[in-house]
Design an enzyme around this catalytic site. Structure first.
Site, PDB file in Angstrom:
ATOM      1  N   CYS A  24       0.711  -1.341   0.049  1.00  0.00           N
ATOM      2  CA  CYS A  24       0.422  -0.107  -0.171  1.00  0.00           C
ATOM      3  C   CYS A  24       0.769   1.361   0.027  1.00  0.00           C
ATOM      4  O   CYS A  24       0.087   2.542   0.177  1.00  0.00           O
ATOM      5  CB  CYS A  24      -1.022  -0.005   0.959  1.00  0.00           C
ATOM      6  SG  CYS A  24      -2.245  -1.608   0.958  1.00  0.00           S
ATOM      7  N   HIS A  68     -12.721   9.981  -8.445  1.00  0.00           N
ATOM      8  CA  HIS A  68     -11.758  10.374  -9.341  1.00  0.00           C
ATOM      9  C   HIS A  68     -10.579  11.185  -8.839  1.00  0.00           C
ATOM     10  O   HIS A  68     -10.301  12.145  -9.648  1.00  0.00           O
ATOM     11  CB  HIS A  68     -12.354  10.482 -10.609  1.00  0.00           C
ATOM     12  CG  HIS A  68     -13.373   9.245 -10.792  1.00  0.00           C
ATOM     13  ND1 HIS A  68     -14.376   8.507 -10.837  1.00  0.00           N
ATOM     14  CD2 HIS A  68     -12.492   8.663 -12.078  1.00  0.00           C
ATOM     15  CE1 HIS A  68     -14.629   7.907 -10.945  1.00  0.00           C
ATOM     16  NE2 HIS A  68     -13.762   7.505 -12.329  1.00  0.00           N
ATOM     17  N   GLU A 107     -12.864  -0.151   1.960  1.00  0.00           N
ATOM     18  CA  GLU A 107     -12.283   0.437   0.948  1.00  0.00           C
ATOM     19  C   GLU A 107     -12.314  -1.261  -0.405  1.00  0.00           C
ATOM     20  O   GLU A 107     -11.674  -1.374  -1.370  1.00  0.00           O
ATOM     21  CB  GLU A 107     -10.540  -0.163   1.639  1.00  0.00           C
ATOM     22  CG  GLU A 107      -9.665   0.974   2.504  1.00  0.00           C
ATOM     23  CD  GLU A 107      -8.728   1.388   2.561  1.00  0.00           C
ATOM     24  OE1 GLU A 107      -7.954   1.935   2.686  1.00  0.00           O
ATOM     25  OE2 GLU A 107      -8.361  -0.427   2.216  1.00  0.00           O
TER      26      GLU A 107
END
Length: 117
Positions: A24, A68, A107
């Site tokens: 990550c 986005h 997530e």
């Protein structure tokens, strides 16, 4: 009465506080789901705890800030863990939706963080 409303957004991020060897640490993306959970009495006149359209209106500016986007560039989300995203949402929604009792940020369909203020 308890109600909830979910919102979906796509975003990229990286976790700058994890070791470089952590997967990550690199830029990657998620299809996030933010769930706002509210609680209160049902208004006898409207039949609502809170009108879902009011929940949507309260979350709409946040959705615009998140969808986005590269979350690390969003002010206050420099370390955009699911936990920090949930807190960030709470801090901005609680003043306009006082009936909110928690924010859950998924997530993945299987991993989420939930903040109760």
């Amino acid at each position: 009465m308890k109600i909830s409303q979910s919102f979906i957004f796509e975003a990229a991020h990286r976790l700058p506080q994890v070791p470089e060897t952590h997967r990550c640490h690199r830029v990657h993306g998620h299809s996030y789901r933010a769930e706002l959970r509210l609680e209160g009495p049902v208004d006898p006149a409207s039949g609502f705890v809170v009108d879902f359209f009011d929940v949507e209106a309260a979350f709409s500016p946040l959705l615009e800030s998140l969808d986005h986007q590269y979350l690390n560039e969003v002010k206050g989300l420099e370390n955009p863990t699911a936990e920090n995203i949930a807190i960030w949402i709470w801090d901005r929604v609680k003043p306009v939706l006082p009936q909110i009792v928690s924010v859950a940020v998924y997530e993945t369909p299987l991993c989420y963080a939930e903040y109760e203020g």
